[in-house]
Write a protein that holds these residues in place. Sequence first.
Motif, PDB file in Angstrom:
ATOM      1  N   GLU A  18      -1.154   4.661 -13.156  1.00  0.00           N
ATOM      2  CA  GLU A  18      -0.193   4.482 -12.071  1.00  0.00           C
ATOM      3  C   GLU A  18      -0.807   4.915 -10.736  1.00  0.00           C
ATOM      4  OE1 GLU A  18       2.078   4.829 -15.857  1.00  0.00           O
ATOM      5  OE2 GLU A  18       0.422   5.934 -14.940  1.00  0.00           O
ATOM      6  N   GLU A  19      -1.492   6.057 -10.737  1.00  0.00           N
ATOM      7  CA  GLU A  19      -2.124   6.548  -9.514  1.00  0.00           C
ATOM      8  C   GLU A  19      -3.260   5.634  -9.072  1.00  0.00           C
ATOM      9  OE1 GLU A  19      -1.831  11.363  -9.578  1.00  0.00           O
ATOM     10  OE2 GLU A  19      -3.003  10.442 -11.193  1.00  0.00           O
ATOM     11  N   ARG A  20      -4.007   5.099 -10.020  1.00  0.00           N
ATOM     12  CA  ARG A  20      -5.121   4.225  -9.672  1.00  0.00           C
ATOM     13  C   ARG A  20      -4.633   2.909  -9.067  1.00  0.00           C
ATOM     14  NH1 ARG A  20     -10.001   5.165 -14.130  1.00  0.00           N
ATOM     15  NH2 ARG A  20      -9.877   7.446 -14.102  1.00  0.00           N
ATOM     16  N   LEU A  21      -3.583   2.354  -9.638  1.00  0.00           N
ATOM     17  CA  LEU A  21      -3.021   1.130  -9.077  1.00  0.00           C
ATOM     18  C   LEU A  21      -2.427   1.391  -7.695  1.00  0.00           C
ATOM     19  CD1 LEU A  21      -1.351  -0.395 -12.266  1.00  0.00           C
ATOM     20  CD2 LEU A  21      -3.267  -1.371 -10.994  1.00  0.00           C
ATOM     21  N   ASP A  22      -1.789   2.541  -7.544  1.00  0.00           N
ATOM     22  CA  ASP A  22      -1.221   2.894  -6.249  1.00  0.00           C
ATOM     23  C   ASP A  22      -2.314   3.080  -5.195  1.00  0.00           C
ATOM     24  OD1 ASP A  22       1.283   3.566  -4.788  1.00  0.00           O
ATOM     25  OD2 ASP A  22       0.274   5.496  -4.504  1.00  0.00           O
ATOM     26  N   PHE A  23      -3.458   3.613  -5.617  1.00  0.00           N
ATOM     27  CA  PHE A  23      -4.594   3.778  -4.708  1.00  0.00           C
ATOM     28  C   PHE A  23      -5.080   2.428  -4.186  1.00  0.00           C
ATOM     29  CE2 PHE A  23      -9.337   3.840  -4.494  1.00  0.00           C
ATOM     30  CZ  PHE A  23      -9.482   4.632  -3.355  1.00  0.00           C
ATOM     31  N   LEU A  24      -5.084   1.410  -5.062  1.00  0.00           N
ATOM     32  CA  LEU A  24      -5.570   0.086  -4.679  1.00  0.00           C
ATOM     33  C   LEU A  24      -4.526  -0.735  -3.918  1.00  0.00           C
ATOM     34  CD1 LEU A  24      -7.411  -0.960  -7.970  1.00  0.00           C
ATOM     35  CD2 LEU A  24      -8.475  -0.299  -5.806  1.00  0.00           C
ATOM     36  N   LYS A  25      -3.265  -0.354  -4.051  1.00  0.00           N
ATOM     37  CA  LYS A  25      -2.175  -1.143  -3.472  1.00  0.00           C
ATOM     38  C   LYS A  25      -2.337  -1.274  -1.960  1.00  0.00           C
ATOM     39  CE  LYS A  25       2.849  -1.598  -3.799  1.00  0.00           C
ATOM     40  NZ  LYS A  25       4.082  -0.977  -4.364  1.00  0.00           N
ATOM     41  N   GLY A  26      -2.399  -2.516  -1.503  1.00  0.00           N
ATOM     42  CA  GLY A  26      -2.507  -2.792  -0.074  1.00  0.00           C
ATOM     43  C   GLY A  26      -3.869  -2.517   0.531  1.00  0.00           C
ATOM     44  N   MET A  27      -4.871  -2.200  -0.286  1.00  0.00           N
ATOM     45  CA  MET A  27      -6.194  -1.858   0.240  1.00  0.00           C
ATOM     46  C   MET A  27      -6.823  -3.019   1.008  1.00  0.00           C
ATOM     47  SD  MET A  27      -9.536  -0.330  -1.758  1.00  0.00           S
ATOM     48  CE  MET A  27      -8.805   1.287  -1.984  1.00  0.00           C
TER      49      MET A  27
END
Length: 264
Positions: A18-27
Amino acid sequence: MKINKSIRTQLQGYKSIEERLDFLKGMFENDTAYLISCGPSLTTHDKQLLHDKLKDKLVICAKQSLNYFNNICDIHLVSTYNFQPYIYENDATIKSFQLTACNMEDELYRITQKWNHEIDLYFPVISGPWITLEGSTAYTRNFDNWKQLGSNTQVIWGPGILYESGFPLCYLLGVKRIVTIGWDIGDISRYKGQDRDPNWIEQHATELYSAGVGKGPSHTELKNTIECTSEMYDWFKKENIQVQIISDTNPADKRFERITINEI
């Protein structure tokens, strides 16, 4: 913008998916993604020209298409189906696995213990026993399913890795333009009244494969995968995402703009 080793290292620093996907979100907000698939048209393009054109671009490779873009691939989309070992030339490449939701524990074991493969991202594909093929995104035409990767850390049965990982991940990253290369979907005329194409491997860039491709989709499955692109075009338009196709055989909705490599 490219994914460099620093970005991958930061990603690996997060413990949960979840944290990894959130890190990539909107990058890659408002950027362009080059989404590469393994159709036979892929290797008809000059490899060096492709590399020169894409070396500074966001490149997302599905499965064996990595073998055509190995040293410039930013994200590699992998599944356990028809898996073949990969050797990576770019240590910044993010390895993203889609897993069968009902079999995740076994598939994670195979990836990490049996195959000793690195894994930076993984998420479940919701399929049987929870939904049938008729409940998949291509059959229902519910492309809002692709938003679930960012909200529920899951995707719905596509079928197919671009419908399950490729397009959902592009949406998560925030890109506003997607250029597909080698996305040929399939030639339904080859079925000739049979339920499946007896030579499904020929509907791939065969020189990139060291493993088989399985029996392929049924006639009905491929038909829905093609026909759903009409509603897919409408969905992308609603989301203000431009999709352009580099393929002279892709049977997707004619409203998708076809371009050439020289127009990148």
